[in-house]
Design an enzyme around this catalytic site. Structure first.
Site, mmCIF file in Angstrom:
data_model
loop_
_atom_site.group_PDB
_atom_site.id
_atom_site.type_symbol
_atom_site.label_atom_id
_atom_site.label_comp_id
_atom_site.label_asym_id
_atom_site.label_seq_id
_atom_site.Cartn_x
_atom_site.Cartn_y
_atom_site.Cartn_z
ATOM 1 N N HIS A 16 -40.185 2.032 53.022
ATOM 2 C CA HIS A 16 -40.243 1.045 52.419
ATOM 3 C C HIS A 16 -40.387 -0.326 53.620
ATOM 4 C CE1 HIS A 16 -38.406 2.218 48.385
ATOM 5 N NE2 HIS A 16 -39.767 1.844 47.933
ATOM 6 N N SER A 127 -37.696 6.718 46.650
ATOM 7 C CA SER A 127 -36.709 6.666 45.726
ATOM 8 C C SER A 127 -35.567 7.767 45.446
ATOM 9 C CB SER A 127 -36.268 4.797 46.018
ATOM 10 O OG SER A 127 -36.866 3.931 46.307
#
Length: 183
Positions: A16, A127
């Site tokens: 990210h 994640s």
């Protein structure tokens, strides 16, 4: 031009952050927008994620961190953004993201979706992968920033495997196998 990078970021990963850094070079301002999704049971509260992202991006002057609920397009319009920034790791991401981009286009013709291919070293990273590794006691120190790794280890009541390597004394000795020699 203002870009919105929406997501749950539970937790934010180095993948990210790579996308955020690259987006910050392409756009005047990038708003990293944490979606408040009532259907998910996150590891971290929205406020914790906002703090984690702010700390991770403090070196980038044109990054703003915010949260929203509802439709991403509505949030983008409210923030006067022209672009939704999205990352692509694999073909499966492309199918989902393209469908979402087309759907968003039916909601607002003024907002474009820009896809950035994930850097090779992060093409496997999500994640969910980070949380699964940590839950089973693996090291995530190479997948997220150090302060986030500590937060995750605390959630799972663990210490970093990198900070507490297995000492040779902790490994039981192998039983010796006697080998008879022919004379």
């Amino acid at each position: 031009m203002i870009a919105i990078y929406p997501g749950s970021f539970d937790p934010i990963t180095l993948g990210h952050l790579d996308l955020i850094g690259r987006g910050s070079r392409l756009f005047e301002r990038v708003i990293v927008a944490v979606l408040r999704n009532p259907n998910k049971m996150p590891l971290f509260s929205v406020e914790q994620r906002l703090d984690q992202i702010s700390l991770s991006t403090q070196h980038l002057p044109n990054i703003e961190v915010d949260s929203f609920d509802g439709l991403t397009v509505n949030y983008a319009q409210m923030r006067q953004a022209q672009v939704l920034l999205r990352g692509l790791r694999a073909v499966s991401d492309f199918e989902v993201e393209l469908q979402m981009a087309h759907t968003n286009k039916t909601l607002s013709t003024q907002i474009e979706t820009v896809f950035l291919a994930t850097s090779n070293e992060y093409s496997f990273l999500s994640s969910s992968v980070v949380k699964e590794i940590a839950r089973f006691g693996g090291s995530i120190d190479h997948l997220v920033p150090p302060h986030i790794a500590l937060d995750i280890y605390q959630c799972y009541n663990q210490n970093s495997p990198m900070l507490n390597p297995i000492s040779p004394e902790a490994i039981p000795p192998l039983k010796s196998i006697s080998v008879e020699r022919e004379a």
